[in-house]
Design an enzyme around this catalytic site. Structure first.
Site, PDB file in Angstrom:
ATOM      1  N   TRP A 102       0.813  -1.219   0.000  1.00  0.00           N
ATOM      2  CA  TRP A 102       0.000   0.000   0.000  1.00  0.00           C
ATOM      3  C   TRP A 102       0.841   1.261   0.000  1.00  0.00           C
ATOM      4  CZ3 TRP A 102      -4.405  -0.766  -1.958  1.00  0.00           C
ATOM      5  CH2 TRP A 102      -5.068  -1.981  -1.755  1.00  0.00           C
ATOM      6  N   ASP A 172      -1.492   6.385   6.381  1.00  0.00           N
ATOM      7  CA  ASP A 172      -2.566   5.510   5.934  1.00  0.00           C
ATOM      8  C   ASP A 172      -2.870   4.527   7.064  1.00  0.00           C
ATOM      9  OD1 ASP A 172      -4.228   3.666   4.752  1.00  0.00           O
ATOM     10  OD2 ASP A 172      -2.941   3.288   3.009  1.00  0.00           O
ATOM     11  N   LYS A 196     -12.046  -1.979   6.641  1.00  0.00           N
ATOM     12  CA  LYS A 196     -11.249  -2.913   7.424  1.00  0.00           C
ATOM     13  C   LYS A 196     -11.678  -2.833   8.889  1.00  0.00           C
ATOM     14  CE  LYS A 196      -8.849  -3.034   3.506  1.00  0.00           C
ATOM     15  NZ  LYS A 196      -7.953  -2.101   2.838  1.00  0.00           N
TER      16      LYS A 196
END
Ligand SMILES: *Cc1c(COP(=O)(O)O)cnc(C)c1O
Length: 361
Positions: A102, A172, A196
């Site tokens: 990511w 993030d 999530k």
């Protein structure tokens, strides 16, 4: 069929009480004669749902008043482009620390707008560790420093907030937001797709220190302007009302369960049980991440004999343990054990793993 323990990395499992409440309110919400997803986002009912969700998230995460909280669309990925447009001048240098998949997507989204300096990158080592802070090569005049708090695929997590002094820290937190107490004041910006650890896909939480709005950023449409979203209470256009409502139910549930302090305790116990099971298997299972960087949220692991993968997944499914297949980038298995995964789920997985080993090991 009863509900399985669902280890999906995202969209991920939701708490049963949250789903039951949503089910009960599906046809008719709170006396309005319609579902909350069927009424105007400008009406008093939804405005109150939105306001309450923000208030609850602020309480849950102890978000200081000088931070704006936005509920946006576009997922975490869109924010990875928008942060550059909003907070960096055209071509300005930005620092990125890359500890997994990511972190790389974050760079890809920002690159058209800024000059990316990769301050540190653990790809050469297979993303199994976090580069030592002393080795980061930060720029003198970066617009921000970006890192991924928890790498969902590689299972690598920062356990401490890195100290950076050259620029505001952007992070993030898609797969670890609200997993433990966090000092929000250490950050310029925190963002997380909700699917999530916060609930449903389709809404993205962005937490921004308000003084950053004074930056000119780059030419952009109003819909890509964070300050406009803040001024418009995240309702510049029709927001994802259902997702926002569902996230609000999730915040209420987390507060009722004892908040982030309690989830930090549960998450520590869940992760310890799983890693102990792996490490105690004599190599039948293995996790290759450096111990200090192991994620509490996503536990990737491999079977010594990959030929057993299919049997493992099939028998796990029969035992009511689903979505354990690892990401295609890594293969193997991955157990995602977010806030909504009960401890009984992880206990069931650990006993299944020991039993599977006793039969095939
Ligand atoms: C899932 C994930 C993303 C991508 O999120 P989208 O909402 O699909 O854009 C980004 N970063 C992390 C850490 C993730 O886990």
């Amino acid at each position: 069929m009863s509900r399985a323990f669902n280890f999906s990395p995202g969209p991920a499992t939701l708490p049963e009480p949250v789903l039951r409440q949503a089910q009960a309110e599906m046809l008719e919400w709170n006396g309005v004669g319609a579902s909350i997803v069927e009424v105007s986002h400008r009406g008093p009912e939804f405005i109150e749902v939105a306001r309450q969700a923000e208030a609850d998230l602020r309480t849950l995460m102890s978000i200081p008043d000088d931070y704006a909280v936005l509920f946006l669309q576009g997922g975490a990925t869109a924010q990875q482009a928008l942060m550059a447009l909003n907070f960096a001048a055209p071509g300005q240098t930005v620092d990125y620390v890359v500890t997994g998949h990511w972190g790389k997507t974050a760079i890809k989204q920002a690159r058209p707008y800024v000059d990316v300096n990769i301050a540190a990158d653990s790809e050469a080592g297979g993303f199994r560790d976090i580069p030592a802070r002393d080795d980061w090569r930060l720029s003198k005049d970066a617009a921000y420093v970006h890192y991924t708090a928890n790498e969902t695929i590689h299972g690598v997590e920062f356990r401490d907030i890195p100290q950076v002094d050259n620029a505001p820290l952007f992070a993030d937190f898609s797969s670890s937001i609200a997993a433990e107490p966090l000092d929000v004041s250490r950050f310029g910006m925190i963002y997380a797709g909700a699917q999530k650890n916060l609930g449903p896909v389709g809404v993205t939480v962005v937490i921004v220190r308000r003084d950053l709005f004074e930056r000119a950023g780059q030419p952009r449409a109003d819909i890509f302007n964070y300050q406009s979203h803040a001024n418009g209470d995240s309702m510049l256009n029709t927001p994802p009302t259902w997702n926002w409502y569902l996230a609000g139910l999730m915040f209420k549930w987390m507060l009722a369960e004892g908040g982030v302090t309690e989830f930090a305790r549960r998450n520590a116990r869940k992760a310890a049980l799983l890693y102990d099971t792996i490490d105690g298997s004599g190599g039948f299972y293995r996790n290759e991440v450096a111990h200090a960087a192991r994620s509490r949220m996503n536990v990737p692991f491999f079977l010594r004999d990959a030929a057993l993968d299919a049997a493992f997944l099939k028998e796990a499914g029969t035992a009511g343990l689903i979505s354990l297949k690892g990401h295609r980038v890594l293969g193997g298995m991955r157990a995602s054990i977010y806030n909504a995964m009960p401890e009984e789920g992880v206990q069931a997985l650990a006993s299944f793993m020991r039993d599977f080993q006793s039969r095939y090991g």
